[in-house]
Design a protein around this motif. Structure first.
Motif, short mmCIF file in Angstrom:
data_model
loop_
_atom_site.label_atom_id
_atom_site.label_comp_id
_atom_site.label_asym_id
_atom_site.label_seq_id
_atom_site.Cartn_x
_atom_site.Cartn_y
_atom_site.Cartn_z
N LEU A 1 0.87 -1.18 0.00
CA LEU A 1 0.00 0.00 0.00
C LEU A 1 0.90 1.22 0.00
O LEU A 1 1.56 1.52 1.01
N GLN A 2 0.95 1.89 -1.13
CA GLN A 2 1.69 3.14 -1.24
C GLN A 2 0.76 4.27 -0.82
O GLN A 2 -0.30 4.45 -1.42
N MET A 3 1.16 5.02 0.19
CA MET A 3 0.33 6.08 0.73
C MET A 3 1.04 7.41 0.54
O MET A 3 2.13 7.62 1.10
N ASN A 4 0.44 8.27 -0.25
CA ASN A 4 0.99 9.60 -0.52
C ASN A 4 0.06 10.68 0.03
O ASN A 4 -1.11 10.41 0.33
N SER A 5 0.59 11.88 0.13
CA SER A 5 -0.21 13.03 0.60
C SER A 5 -0.96 12.67 1.88
O SER A 5 -2.15 12.94 2.00
#
Length: 121
Positions: free
Chosen positions: A80-84
């Protein structure tokens, strides 16, 4: 027996990024859907993102455009890539895998222990 082990959580400032991993190990013949949930005290567990074995995905409205779920079937791992990231993303993130057990049992849902994500300045 199947084990799911999450990693990658931690403390990050608002606007930052984190990448979670969840590796499944044990007696695995096949994994169907893999999912990420999050849990905060006093709130119901929330489905964040899901990915089918073939790769189709769906997301909670609150994370669309910011989070990306992916998987490596050869490694039995979901990411799970979590940005912002926002403070409201703070939670324990738990992975789930629907694993083929046998012709008698069929699929069974396994859960990881969870990894803490804290978004704060």
């Amino acid at each position: 027996q199947v084990q799911l082990v999450e990693s990658g959580g931690g403390l990050v400032q608002p606007g930052g990024s984190l990448r979670l991993s969840c590796a499944a190990s044990g007696s695995i013949r096949s994994i169907n859907a893999m999912r990420w949930y999050r849990q905060t005290p006093g709130k119901q567990r929330e489905l964040v993102a899901a990915i089918a074995r073939a790769g189709s995905t769906n997301y909670a409205d609150s994370v669309k455009g910011r989070f990306t779920i992916s998987r490596d079937n050869a490694k039995n791992t979901v990411y799970l890539q979590m940005n912002s990231l926002k403070p409201e993303d703070t939670a324990v993130y738990v992975c789930n895998a629907r694993v083929w057990v046998s012709e008698v049992t069929g699929y069974y849902d396994y859960w990881g222990q969870g990894t803490q994500v804290t978004v704060s300045s």
